[in-house]
Design an enzyme around this catalytic site. Structure first.
Site, PDB file in Angstrom:
ATOM      1  CB  SER A  13      -0.973   0.001   1.181  1.00 29.24           C
ATOM      2  OG  SER A  13      -0.311   0.156   2.405  1.00 29.24           O
ATOM      3  CG  LEU A  93      18.059  -5.608   2.541  1.00 33.72           C
ATOM      4  CD1 LEU A  93      17.549  -4.243   2.111  1.00 33.72           C
ATOM      5  CD2 LEU A  93      18.135  -6.572   1.365  1.00 33.72           C
ATOM      6  CG  HIS A 109      10.291   0.457  11.648  1.00 31.01           C
ATOM      7  ND1 HIS A 109      10.277  -0.889  11.382  1.00 31.01           N
ATOM      8  CD2 HIS A 109      10.162   0.581  12.996  1.00 31.01           C
ATOM      9  CE1 HIS A 109      10.157  -1.558  12.522  1.00 31.01           C
ATOM     10  NE2 HIS A 109      10.088  -0.685  13.509  1.00 31.01           N
TER      11      HIS A 109
HETATM   12  C1  GAR Z   1       3.971  -0.924   6.691  1.00 29.28           C
HETATM   13  O1  GAR Z   1       3.261  -0.681   7.872  1.00 29.28           O
HETATM   14  C2  GAR Z   1       5.454  -0.640   6.901  1.00 29.28           C
HETATM   15  O2  GAR Z   1       5.691   0.437   7.766  1.00 29.28           O
HETATM   16  C3  GAR Z   1       5.931  -1.943   7.491  1.00 29.28           C
HETATM   17  O3  GAR Z   1       5.253  -2.935   6.796  1.00 29.28           O
HETATM   18  C4  GAR Z   1       3.990  -2.420   6.351  1.00 29.28           C
HETATM   19  C5  GAR Z   1       3.900  -2.649   4.860  1.00 29.28           C
HETATM   20  O4  GAR Z   1       2.632  -2.310   4.384  1.00 29.28           O
HETATM   21  N1  GAR Z   1       7.367  -2.063   7.383  1.00 29.28           N
HETATM   22  C6  GAR Z   1       8.146  -2.640   8.297  1.00 29.28           C
HETATM   23  O5  GAR Z   1       7.722  -3.161   9.316  1.00 29.28           O
HETATM   24  C7  GAR Z   1       9.634  -2.622   7.983  1.00 29.28           C
HETATM   25  N2  GAR Z   1      10.420  -2.878   9.147  1.00 29.28           N
HETATM   26  P1  GAR Z   1       2.399  -2.099   2.834  1.00 29.28           P
HETATM   27  O6  GAR Z   1       2.945  -3.345   2.134  1.00 29.28           O
HETATM   28  O7  GAR Z   1       0.916  -2.016   2.694  1.00 29.28           O
HETATM   29  O8  GAR Z   1       3.116  -0.850   2.410  1.00 29.28           O
END
Ligand code: GAR
Length: 208
Positions: A13, A93, A109
């Site tokens: 998203s 990574l 994050h």
């Molecule tokens: C988001 O909330 C992002 O902040 C988190 O994963 C989700 C992805 O949502 N990222 C992490 O936790 C990275 N450490 P999305 O695929 O709908 O963008």
């Protein structure tokens, strides 16, 4: 035109928000590819429908993480990006990979870093009794969920909130701060000095 490559692991998203704003607001940039660590990532299908190049580098196909990193880097470099955007990319990574894109790789994050790096941020914030939570866009450094902070959003924790409610409230703000941060990068509005990121013309780096 700056070239952006976005990495996703799931629904994407944030990636969609960035593609939409980039096109809708006419940034001096183009999302030239969306890559994932698994072919089934829903974000890949959406990007392909938008006419964006997509590819999966299957994490599970590699015995060693270094080999995964090297193949991923090849797939990224094939698109000669100015900026690599990690948008829900859920792989750690290696340092060599991170150094390759130093100063031109962003991550989001779902916590107010440096609090709660890693997984289950909303659960941990609830358990800690936090009264506010949020999200952080940062330049990527070898340390997980760490690096110069471009922008943060803050939202309140309300009585009765569970993990899902918090995640949704934070995600809505991610869709604001991530596109804006990427836009600032491609418009060359960001200055990093001594680990601190400033907007050259003083725009607010906080969404509260
Ligand atoms: C988001 O909330 C992002 O902040 C988190 O994963 C989700 C992805 O949502 N990222 C992490 O936790 C990275 N450490 P999305 O695929 O709908 O963008």
């Amino acid at each position: 035109m700056k070239r952006i490559v976005i990495l996703v692991s799931g629904r994407g998203s944030n990636m969609r928000a960035i593609v939409s704003r980039c096109r809708g607001e006419g940034w001096p940039a183009e999302v030239v590819a969306v890559l994932a660590d698994r072919a089934g990532a829903a974000g890949l299908a959406w990007a392909a429908e938008q006419g964006i190049a997509t590819a999966a580098v299957e994490f599970k196909a590699f015995a060693k993480r270094d080999e995964f990193d090297a193949t991923l880097a090849e797939a990224i470099d094939a698109h000669a990006p100015d900026l690599v955007v990690l948008a829900g990319f859920m792989r750690i990574l290696g340092a060599a990979f991170v150094r390759r894109y130093e100063g031109r790789m962003l991550n989001i994050h779902p916590s107010l870093l440096p609090a709660f790096p890693g997984l289950h941020t909303h659960r941990r914030a609830l358990e800690a009794g936090c009264k506010a939570v949020g999200a952080t866009v940062h330049f990527v450094t070898p340390e997980l969920d760490h690096g110069p902070i471009v922008m943060q959003s803050v939202v309140p924790v309300r009585a009765g909130d569970d993990e899902a409610a918090l995640a949704a409230r934070v995600l809505a703000t991610e869709h604001v701060i991530y596109p804006l941060s990427v836009r600032w990068f491609v418009e060359d509005e960001l200055q990093v000095e001594g680990g601190i990121v400033r907007h050259r013309r003083g725009a607010s780096q906080l969404l509260a």
